[in-house]
Design a protein around this motif. Sequence first.
Motif, short mmCIF file in Angstrom:
data_model
loop_
_atom_site.label_atom_id
_atom_site.label_comp_id
_atom_site.label_asym_id
_atom_site.label_seq_id
_atom_site.Cartn_x
_atom_site.Cartn_y
_atom_site.Cartn_z
N THR A 43 -18.46 11.02 7.32
CA THR A 43 -17.22 10.64 7.99
C THR A 43 -16.07 10.51 7.01
O THR A 43 -16.12 9.69 6.08
N LEU A 44 -15.03 11.30 7.23
CA LEU A 44 -13.79 11.20 6.45
C LEU A 44 -12.79 10.43 7.28
O LEU A 44 -12.47 10.81 8.41
N VAL A 45 -12.29 9.33 6.73
CA VAL A 45 -11.38 8.46 7.46
C VAL A 45 -9.97 8.66 6.93
O VAL A 45 -9.65 8.27 5.81
N SER A 46 -9.12 9.29 7.72
CA SER A 46 -7.71 9.44 7.37
C SER A 46 -6.97 8.15 7.69
O SER A 46 -7.21 7.52 8.73
N LEU A 47 -6.06 7.76 6.82
CA LEU A 47 -5.28 6.54 7.01
C LEU A 47 -3.90 6.81 7.60
O LEU A 47 -3.03 5.94 7.61
N GLU A 48 -3.69 8.04 8.08
CA GLU A 48 -2.35 8.45 8.51
C GLU A 48 -1.80 7.61 9.65
O GLU A 48 -0.56 7.46 9.78
N ASN A 49 -2.66 7.04 10.50
CA ASN A 49 -2.17 6.22 11.61
C ASN A 49 -2.04 4.74 11.25
O ASN A 49 -1.67 3.93 12.11
N LEU A 50 -2.37 4.40 10.03
CA LEU A 50 -2.19 3.03 9.53
C LEU A 50 -1.07 3.06 8.50
O LEU A 50 -1.29 2.99 7.30
N ALA A 51 0.15 3.18 8.99
CA ALA A 51 1.30 3.36 8.10
C ALA A 51 2.46 2.48 8.55
O ALA A 51 2.64 2.23 9.75
N GLY A 52 3.22 2.00 7.57
CA GLY A 52 4.40 1.21 7.85
C GLY A 52 4.36 -0.16 7.20
O GLY A 52 3.34 -0.58 6.64
N VAL A 53 5.48 -0.85 7.24
CA VAL A 53 5.60 -2.21 6.70
C VAL A 53 5.30 -3.20 7.81
O VAL A 53 5.93 -3.17 8.87
N ILE A 54 4.33 -4.08 7.58
CA ILE A 54 3.97 -5.10 8.58
C ILE A 54 5.00 -6.22 8.57
O ILE A 54 5.51 -6.63 9.61
N GLU A 55 5.29 -6.75 7.40
CA GLU A 55 6.29 -7.79 7.25
C GLU A 55 6.79 -7.80 5.82
O GLU A 55 6.08 -7.37 4.90
#
Length: 407
Positions: free
Chosen positions: A60-72
């Motif tokens: 399993t290759l887990v892309s982090l592309e959908n976990l992006a941005g500044v939370i706070e």
Amino acid sequence: MAETFTNWSGSISFTPARRTAPSSAEEVAELVTAARGRGGTVRPVGSGHSSVPIFNTNDTLVSLENLAGVIEADSQSQQARVLPGTGLSDLGGQLAEHGLAMENLGDVDYQAIAGAIGTGTHGSGVRLGNLSSTMIGGRVINGLGEEVPFGVDAGEGEDHDLLRAAQVSLGSLGIFTSLTLRLEEAYELHRQNYITHIDWVLENLAELIEVNRSVDFYWYPRSDLAQVRMLNKPGEEPDLQPEGELKKDETGPNYEIIPNDRALHFEEMEYMLPLDTQLEAFKQVRERVKAKHRATVGWRVLVRTIAADHGLISNAETVYRQGAPTMTIALLQNNTLPYKAYFDDLEPLFRQFDGRPHWGKKHTLEAAELAPLYPGWERFQQIRQDMDPEGVFLNDYLRELFVETGE
């Protein structure tokens, strides 16, 4: 089977059984738990900029592309929590909206923040640490599928061992779900690039390092010219200016000024050495390249500096360097040209000068050779095994790096 994945330089390709892009920490935990249950493996990937197979997996290759941005982000404490897949090319502008900026950046901004931190990505500046040293906390999904806080997120200080292990870990402790960064007030930089002769650089490097916020240089083997890049906050430029042509002179936000345009892809080997302003190692590299490789080397040799830090297996770790800064020498070769003979010939020279390889770039060292180079090696391995007792995050390459033959 998922589509074949190829890294940025084109030297690594593999086809995982599945490729997924989770959108939450819960989804990451479920993926890890499922892989553990079937005796499988998981490897995270950001942009694929690394030129070694740390992301390879036949599972399993887990892309982090959908976990992006500044939370706070907090401009008072000058800290921010960010998601691991945030691209460095996006992060600068997002932080600027909060009046904040990274302390430094690397030569390129193609990477995702988690990958850049996990491999010890760095810029240049004798008083500026690598990107990993600015991570002061975060959360990670371990090999048991648990989300574990570390550093300030766990109420601990910057000497917390789990933080020191996580700062440079090649994704071997787990998958980051958030990272807490120590930042600075947003600032601009004045960039000046000069073309001069390498002899001028050799004579003036010590002063250049001292008087500039950030300075590095490229040596061009076929011409014996050098490009000196000086980065300073406007109004803080030094009197010392290289002899020769001013090739570039621009001012802007740090995240726009520091990275270079890298339309041409390349292979790279980089070693971290004790800072030597007399450049003895570089001089020997120069002699070797001119004598044996000048006809086939199509690109440059890059020299930078990094401040010491506390990461257990960071290449600039302070105990090994006795608190002194680090100097780096990188060999770059166009990805369409042969590189192996060139790198293999120069690597023993770097090792003679007490060098340690960059974790995300080409080298041939394995666990038995790496372990003596890091005072924190055993502690790191203990933490790695505690975080991932069944080896869910290991692949063949990481076993070569971290597991000595016979263990």
